[in-house]
Design an enzyme around this catalytic site. Structure first.
Site, PDB file in Angstrom:
ATOM      1  N   PRO A  71      29.192  35.360  36.014  1.00  0.00           N
ATOM      2  CA  PRO A  71      29.036  35.533  38.028  1.00  0.00           C
ATOM      3  C   PRO A  71      29.864  36.248  38.100  1.00  0.00           C
ATOM      4  O   PRO A  71      31.087  35.870  37.098  1.00  0.00           O
ATOM      5  CB  PRO A  71      29.041  34.063  38.170  1.00  0.00           C
ATOM      6  CG  PRO A  71      27.939  33.411  37.116  1.00  0.00           C
ATOM      7  CD  PRO A  71      28.141  33.485  35.333  1.00  0.00           C
ATOM      8  N   CYS A  72      29.671  37.046  38.525  1.00  0.00           N
ATOM      9  CA  CYS A  72      30.909  38.331  38.913  1.00  0.00           C
ATOM     10  C   CYS A  72      31.623  38.357  40.028  1.00  0.00           C
ATOM     11  O   CYS A  72      31.758  38.363  40.830  1.00  0.00           O
ATOM     12  CB  CYS A  72      29.674  39.623  38.886  1.00  0.00           C
ATOM     13  SG  CYS A  72      28.658  39.537  40.922  1.00  0.00           S
ATOM     14  N   GLN A  73      30.899  36.982  41.010  1.00  0.00           N
ATOM     15  CA  GLN A  73      32.085  36.923  42.625  1.00  0.00           C
ATOM     16  C   GLN A  73      33.545  36.724  42.552  1.00  0.00           C
ATOM     17  O   GLN A  73      34.067  37.175  43.392  1.00  0.00           O
ATOM     18  CB  GLN A  73      31.496  35.553  43.005  1.00  0.00           C
ATOM     19  CG  GLN A  73      29.720  35.858  43.628  1.00  0.00           C
ATOM     20  CD  GLN A  73      29.282  35.268  42.471  1.00  0.00           C
ATOM     21  OE1 GLN A  73      29.219  35.238  41.267  1.00  0.00           O
ATOM     22  NE2 GLN A  73      27.449  34.572  43.046  1.00  0.00           N
TER      23      GLN A  73
ATOM     24  N   PHE B 123      35.378  38.851  40.051  1.00  0.00           N
ATOM     25  CA  PHE B 123      35.728  39.784  39.976  1.00  0.00           C
ATOM     26  C   PHE B 123      34.923  41.012  40.924  1.00  0.00           C
ATOM     27  O   PHE B 123      35.743  42.089  40.963  1.00  0.00           O
ATOM     28  CB  PHE B 123      35.295  40.847  38.461  1.00  0.00           C
ATOM     29  CG  PHE B 123      35.784  39.174  37.974  1.00  0.00           C
ATOM     30  CD1 PHE B 123      37.357  39.178  37.278  1.00  0.00           C
ATOM     31  CD2 PHE B 123      35.272  38.801  37.182  1.00  0.00           C
ATOM     32  CE1 PHE B 123      37.863  38.399  36.477  1.00  0.00           C
ATOM     33  CE2 PHE B 123      35.665  36.984  36.242  1.00  0.00           C
ATOM     34  CZ  PHE B 123      37.719  37.567  35.582  1.00  0.00           C
ATOM     35  N   SER B 124      34.101  40.292  41.937  1.00  0.00           N
ATOM     36  CA  SER B 124      33.370  40.849  42.692  1.00  0.00           C
ATOM     37  C   SER B 124      34.623  42.394  43.851  1.00  0.00           C
ATOM     38  O   SER B 124      35.899  41.597  44.715  1.00  0.00           O
ATOM     39  CB  SER B 124      32.830  40.851  43.653  1.00  0.00           C
ATOM     40  OG  SER B 124      31.388  41.845  44.475  1.00  0.00           O
TER      41      SER B 124
END
Length: 394
Positions: A79-81, A83-84
């Site tokens: 899940p990238c949230q 680092f987004s």
């Protein structure tokens, strides 16, 4: 060859891995809507999803010891949230950071290789130390943190071990690169970090596949030979103004060696416009007009004759500019789910489950299927060569 897919989402990376020739031993995803999307496609008999062993649940609770036999590849997009660029940038402070679980999978399964994908924001200067921490943990997955050991202390211990030059036990040789999907034939300028590693005992030398498409080649096709417009039957009156000035400014005097970037028009021109031809559009899965699009500074949509801007998921609905089509006359509308799927290179018979907002979130989080297949295919080819070499030495 057998693979395990973590954080499968709607299945973009997993489809690409399967197309490359890997057989999944486990597919793990926690989001119910994403799992419903996979199950809906399984119900229609869509390959390769029909045979996927899907587990709906939190990867933190998954027991990898239940997977028997050798695993050749572990893949996934943690899940990238955290680092987004569009998120809150909490990184390692965010409990949505699933890189520790990706590392646990590598440690417990000891695959021959792994492929992980994440957002460009992971390369931000503010995350530089944590990115190095991820890299070293994936290199030496058995060097786990001690009880109550802060990640910075663990990083220092990993650095000391790494620089001593002699490494016993499980470790991986890995490379990491920021890739632009447009440079591999995807009709979208989507920049993502890929981390690829091979188990050190295999002695594999690997580099990312060479780029196959370029902006220069697109400009050449549009404004030097004008073949692009002829293919799409665009009259001279309908062509954008100022295009020839672009190519003069770039001093393109001979045909570039790569193929042209694929544009939004290349991807969706055969689909009926859902706003002006709704009855014809209804014949295509997930191809319905969504009202409410508007343009404002910094959010002006994706021009029809360029690769799309990066499709984004958004925590609170669909972001405007990146998920809109900008028509040549200056008007805008939202991309439909089917058009977005084309931009992410999903097959046309792939169905998405949930509301428009939810399905667009699934697409915004996905890895382009075609790019996943290119990278996984290269990994598989090198693993196969290593297997042949090992067999020959036996």
């Amino acid at each position: 060859m057998r693979a395990v897919e973590l954080f499968a989402g709607a299945g973009g990376l997993g489809i690409g891995v399967s197309r490359a020739g890997f057989s999944p031993a486990a597919i793990i995803e926690w989001n119910h809507y994403c799992c419903d999307t996979i199950r809906e496609n399984q119900a229609t008999g869509l390959k390769p999803l029909v045979d996927w062993p899907l587990t709906e649940g939190d990867v933190r609770n998954f027991d990898f010891r239940g997977i028997h036999g050798e695993i050749d590849l572990v893949s996934g997009g943690p899940p990238c949230q955290p680092f987004s660029l569009g998120g809150k940038h909490r990184g390692y402070l965010d409990d949505r950071d699933m890189f520790p679980q990706a590392i646990r999978a590598v440690r417990e399964l000891q695959p021959k290789a792994f492929v992980f994908e994440n957002v460009k924001g992971l390369t931000r200067a503010s995350f530089a130390s944590y990115l190095e921490y991820i890299r070293l943990r994936l290199t030496y997955p058995e060097m786990v943190e001690r009880r109550s050991e802060e990640w910075e202390k663990h990083l220092a211990r990993l650095e000391r071990y790494h620089t001593q030059g002699k490494h016993d036990g499980l470790h991986y040789n890995l490379v990491m690169r920021l890739l632009n999907a447009a440079n591999y034939g995807i009709p979208q300028r989507r920049e993502r970090v890929f981390i690829v590693g091979f188990r050190a005992d295999l002695g594999i030398e690997w580099a990312f596949p060479e780029e196959t498409h370029s902006q220069d080649a697109l400009l050449w096709s549009q404004w030097r030979t004008e073949e692009y417009w002829d293919i799409h039957k665009v009259s001279k009156r309908q062509r954008p103004e100022g295009g020839k000035g672009k190519i003069r400014g770039m001093s393109l005097n001979e045909k570039p060696p790569l193929e042209s970037w694929r544009t939004v028009r290349d991807a969706i021109s055969d689909l009926p416009d859902p706003e002006t031809k709704p009855h014809a559009a209804a014949k295509f899965h997930n191809h319905r007009f969504q009202p409410g699009a508007r343009s404002y500074p910094g959010h002006t949509g994706s021009p029809l004759d360029e690769p799309a801007k990066t499709l984004k998921a958004g925590d609170h609905g669909v972001p405007g500019g990146e998920n809109m089509l900008l028509r040549p006359d200056g008007s805008v509308r939202y991309f439909t789910v089917r058009e977005s799927a084309r931009l992410q290179t999903f097959p046309d018979d792939f169905l998405f489950h949930g509301s428009w907002t939810e399905t667009m979130r699934q697409l915004g989080n996905a890895v382009p299927v075609q790019l996943a297949a290119i990278i996984a295919g290269s990994v598989k080819a090198h693993l196969a060569l290593a297997n042949v070499t090992t067999a020959g030495m036996a």
